[in-house]
Design a protein around this motif. Structure first.
Motif, PDB file in Angstrom:
ATOM      1  N   PHE A  82       0.653  -1.295  -0.005  1.00 40.38           N
ATOM      2  CA  PHE A  82       0.023   0.113   0.148  1.00 40.38           C
ATOM      3  C   PHE A  82       0.867   1.225   0.414  1.00 40.38           C
ATOM      4  O   PHE A  82       2.197   1.363   0.739  1.00 40.38           O
ATOM      5  CB  PHE A  82      -0.868  -0.025   1.269  1.00 40.38           C
ATOM      6  N   ASP A 123      -2.809  -3.650  -3.822  1.00 39.14           N
ATOM      7  CA  ASP A 123      -4.673  -3.026  -4.019  1.00 39.14           C
ATOM      8  C   ASP A 123      -4.742  -2.647  -5.480  1.00 39.14           C
ATOM      9  O   ASP A 123      -4.384  -1.440  -5.565  1.00 39.14           O
ATOM     10  CB  ASP A 123      -4.186  -1.803  -2.521  1.00 39.14           C
ATOM     11  N   ALA A 125      -7.014   0.411  -6.318  1.00 39.23           N
ATOM     12  CA  ALA A 125      -8.360   1.415  -5.889  1.00 39.23           C
ATOM     13  C   ALA A 125      -7.595   2.169  -5.950  1.00 39.23           C
ATOM     14  O   ALA A 125      -5.953   2.406  -5.787  1.00 39.23           O
ATOM     15  CB  ALA A 125      -9.234   1.055  -4.449  1.00 39.23           C
ATOM     16  N   ASP A 127      -8.135   5.098  -3.604  1.00 39.95           N
ATOM     17  CA  ASP A 127      -7.578   6.232  -2.513  1.00 39.95           C
ATOM     18  C   ASP A 127      -7.125   6.790  -1.954  1.00 39.95           C
ATOM     19  O   ASP A 127      -6.370   7.904  -1.635  1.00 39.95           O
ATOM     20  CB  ASP A 127      -9.225   5.553  -1.154  1.00 39.95           C
ATOM     21  N   ASP A 135     -12.261   5.864  -3.292  1.00 42.08           N
ATOM     22  CA  ASP A 135     -11.820   4.834  -4.164  1.00 42.08           C
ATOM     23  C   ASP A 135     -11.828   4.696  -5.836  1.00 42.08           C
ATOM     24  O   ASP A 135     -11.643   4.515  -6.019  1.00 42.08           O
ATOM     25  CB  ASP A 135     -12.570   3.436  -4.047  1.00 42.08           C
ATOM     26  N   SER A 171      -9.489  -3.358  -4.719  1.00 49.19           N
ATOM     27  CA  SER A 171     -10.722  -3.202  -3.219  1.00 49.19           C
ATOM     28  C   SER A 171     -11.510  -1.994  -3.085  1.00 49.19           C
ATOM     29  O   SER A 171     -11.860  -1.698  -1.915  1.00 49.19           O
ATOM     30  CB  SER A 171      -9.458  -2.862  -2.231  1.00 49.19           C
ATOM     31  N   TYR A 198     -11.599  -8.405  -3.135  1.00 51.56           N
ATOM     32  CA  TYR A 198     -12.302  -7.540  -1.576  1.00 51.56           C
ATOM     33  C   TYR A 198     -13.583  -8.010  -2.057  1.00 51.56           C
ATOM     34  O   TYR A 198     -14.710  -7.273  -2.562  1.00 51.56           O
ATOM     35  CB  TYR A 198     -12.271  -6.411  -0.966  1.00 51.56           C
ATOM     36  N   LYS A 201     -16.523  -6.165   1.181  1.00 54.54           N
ATOM     37  CA  LYS A 201     -16.094  -5.528   1.789  1.00 54.54           C
ATOM     38  C   LYS A 201     -17.317  -4.418   2.455  1.00 54.54           C
ATOM     39  O   LYS A 201     -17.900  -3.868   1.671  1.00 54.54           O
ATOM     40  CB  LYS A 201     -15.257  -4.465   0.944  1.00 54.54           C
ATOM     41  N   PHE A 206     -13.624   0.726  11.081  1.00 54.31           N
ATOM     42  CA  PHE A 206     -11.711  -0.396  11.522  1.00 54.31           C
ATOM     43  C   PHE A 206     -11.330   0.149  10.806  1.00 54.31           C
ATOM     44  O   PHE A 206     -10.257  -0.495  10.381  1.00 54.31           O
ATOM     45  CB  PHE A 206     -12.546  -1.656  11.657  1.00 54.31           C
ATOM     46  N   PHE A 210      -5.872   2.775   8.538  1.00 51.74           N
ATOM     47  CA  PHE A 210      -5.042   2.640   7.059  1.00 51.74           C
ATOM     48  C   PHE A 210      -5.065   3.835   7.155  1.00 51.74           C
ATOM     49  O   PHE A 210      -4.156   4.420   5.768  1.00 51.74           O
ATOM     50  CB  PHE A 210      -5.850   1.536   7.204  1.00 51.74           C
ATOM     51  N   GLN A 228     -19.283   0.478  -0.662  1.00 49.96           N
ATOM     52  CA  GLN A 228     -19.348  -0.433   0.599  1.00 49.96           C
ATOM     53  C   GLN A 228     -20.249  -1.056   1.100  1.00 49.96           C
ATOM     54  O   GLN A 228     -21.305  -0.055   1.472  1.00 49.96           O
ATOM     55  CB  GLN A 228     -17.795  -0.103   1.508  1.00 49.96           C
ATOM     56  N   TYR A 278      -9.269 -10.118   5.594  1.00 53.86           N
ATOM     57  CA  TYR A 278      -8.177  -9.069   6.229  1.00 53.86           C
ATOM     58  C   TYR A 278      -8.857  -8.874   7.983  1.00 53.86           C
ATOM     59  O   TYR A 278     -10.030  -8.136   8.073  1.00 53.86           O
ATOM     60  CB  TYR A 278      -8.661  -7.817   5.240  1.00 53.86           C
ATOM     61  N   VAL A 280      -8.548  -6.186   9.900  1.00 54.30           N
ATOM     62  CA  VAL A 280      -8.108  -5.000   9.003  1.00 54.30           C
ATOM     63  C   VAL A 280      -7.890  -3.734  10.021  1.00 54.30           C
ATOM     64  O   VAL A 280      -7.204  -4.386  11.064  1.00 54.30           O
ATOM     65  CB  VAL A 280      -9.199  -3.713   8.849  1.00 54.30           C
TER      66      VAL A 280
HETATM   67  C1  PBG Z   1      -8.728   0.969   0.319  1.00 55.35           C
HETATM   68  C2  PBG Z   1      -8.488   0.029   1.523  1.00 55.35           C
HETATM   69  C3  PBG Z   1      -8.549   0.353   2.509  1.00 55.35           C
HETATM   70  C4  PBG Z   1      -8.374  -0.686   3.421  1.00 55.35           C
HETATM   71  C5  PBG Z   1      -7.859  -1.747   2.295  1.00 55.35           C
HETATM   72  N1  PBG Z   1      -7.948  -1.033   0.874  1.00 55.35           N
HETATM   73  C6  PBG Z   1      -9.735   1.229   3.743  1.00 55.35           C
HETATM   74  C7  PBG Z   1     -10.630   1.584   2.866  1.00 55.35           C
HETATM   75  O1  PBG Z   1     -11.597   1.153   2.729  1.00 55.35           O
HETATM   76  O2  PBG Z   1     -11.324   3.229   3.237  1.00 55.35           O
HETATM   77  C8  PBG Z   1      -8.622  -0.997   4.560  1.00 55.35           C
HETATM   78  C9  PBG Z   1      -7.218  -1.550   5.300  1.00 55.35           C
HETATM   79  C10 PBG Z   1      -7.372  -2.050   6.663  1.00 55.35           C
HETATM   80  O3  PBG Z   1      -7.936  -0.615   7.854  1.00 55.35           O
HETATM   81  O4  PBG Z   1      -6.251  -2.064   7.393  1.00 55.35           O
HETATM   82  N2  PBG Z   1      -9.490   0.652  -0.731  1.00 55.35           N
END
Ligand code: PBG
Length: 332
Positions: A82, A123, A125, A127, A135, A171, A198, A201, A206, A210, A228, A278, A280
């Protein structure tokens, strides 16, 4: 005392000794069950601690290479990457995600050079690359555009595959992106690049630490509930998994972890495919906070939670405790 006063079956008998407990253990956690998520940043010799994830850092490429060799030596089969994209490179469309020399692509190569024996999961996405912290691409009202985003994700996955990614992991939760990514990978000959979707998701509270780690927390406008999943839903998770498998996902993931083990079990029972979860950032932070407060023992909490994932049906677990857990497991 009459014989009838003895229990006919004593389940405690096999719990009485370490050797008999190990002999009847139904679930055995191994280092090979673990995927280690790592955050990357620019520079040389850099380790940047993340305040809300005590014990977890962002690493520059040279330091990432050390982590990769550490993972290999510990028997961890795969690393998840990441990037913390510099803020000035973030824009509305997440353009930096498509730069073949971005942090992610350099990180893939750094891991591959250092430890070619292990897998690299990336990953997919936007974001870590968008100015909105979302994302995908947003419209004027802040709504994430599905098909427009999906088209960019396809390009992002290709950029990662060309850089050497072994598993691309969307993701983002856009509809239809797994199929679009699979088709593009095939067209370009990346037949052995796998997809870990993912699939289920959730829009979770939580993920906070991240978002600090990838620098998107302060940017995020609103929440991610329009793409999500609602934590209230389980049947919808099964539909998500079914779709992603039909579209060509090799592996499916449930995220977050511990509060969603019921979803893991239902997915495993229904589809009989490799399921991952995951654990998280917020779950990691919760364990560390409990340890810091004197409320629990880290080693025991880590091994118990990871074993629970496996018992629930996981083939593997993404966890920030991966290296620590692997070390505990190798010391018996
Ligand atoms: C983003 C992504 C996220 C995580 C993994 N990929 C965060 C989100 O969706 O905002 C979270 C992982 C974690 O909290 O450890 N696409």
């Amino acid at each position: 005392m009459s014989l009838a006063s003895f229990p006919a079956v004593r389940l405690r008998r096999s719990r009485a000794f370490a050797w008999s407990r190990s002999m009847v253990a139904e679930t055995v956690l191994n280092a090979s069950d673990l995927i280690w998520p790592l955050f990357v940043t620019d520079g040389q010799g850099v380790e940047e601690p993340i305040a809300t994830l005590p014990g977890v850092s962002r690493w520059s490429m040279d330091r990432l290479a050390e982590r990769a060799r550490e993972a290999r030596d510990l028997g961890i089969p795969c690393i998840a990457l990441f990037p913390n994209t510099p803020q000035d490179l973030r824009d509305e469309r997440g353009s930096e995600a498509l730069n073949p020399d971005n942090l992610m692509c350099r990180a893939i190569k750094a891991v591959k050079d250092a430890a070619p024996e292990i897998g690299v999961l990336t990953d997919v996405a936007l974001d870590p690359y968008t100015a909105s912290g979302h994302d995908g691409v947003t419209d004027a009202a802040g709504y994430v555009q599905n098909d427009e985003t999906s088209a960019i994700l396809v390009e992002q996955a290709l950029v990662q595959a060309r850089a050497g990614a072994d598993i691309v992991a969307p993701s983002d939760m856009m509809d239809g992106r797994v199929g679009a990514i699979r088709a593009a990978l095939e067209r370009e000959g990346h037949v052995n690049v796998a997809i870990m979707a993912y699939a289920a998701k959730y829009a979770s509270a939580f993920y906070g630490p991240f978002r600090d780690a990838v620098g998107s927390r302060g940017l995020l406008k609103g929440d991610k509930r329009s793409y999500q999943m609602d934590p209230a839903n389980a049947e919808e998770a099964l539909r998500e998994v079914a779709l992603d498998l039909t579209e060509g996902a090799d592996y499916v993931m449930v995220k977050p972890g511990l509060p969603y083990l019921d979803i893991v079990r239902r997915v495993k029972d229904r589809f009989e495919v490799p399921v991952f979860a995951y654990q998280v950032s917020g779950e990691y932070a919760m364990i560390e906070a409990a340890v810091a407060a004197g409320a629990g023992d880290r080693d025991a909490l880590v091994l118990e939670t990871l074993t629970a994932f496996k018992r629930a049906g996981c083939s593997g677990i993404l966890t920030y405790h991966a290296a620590h857990a692997a070390r505990l497991l190798s010391h018996g």
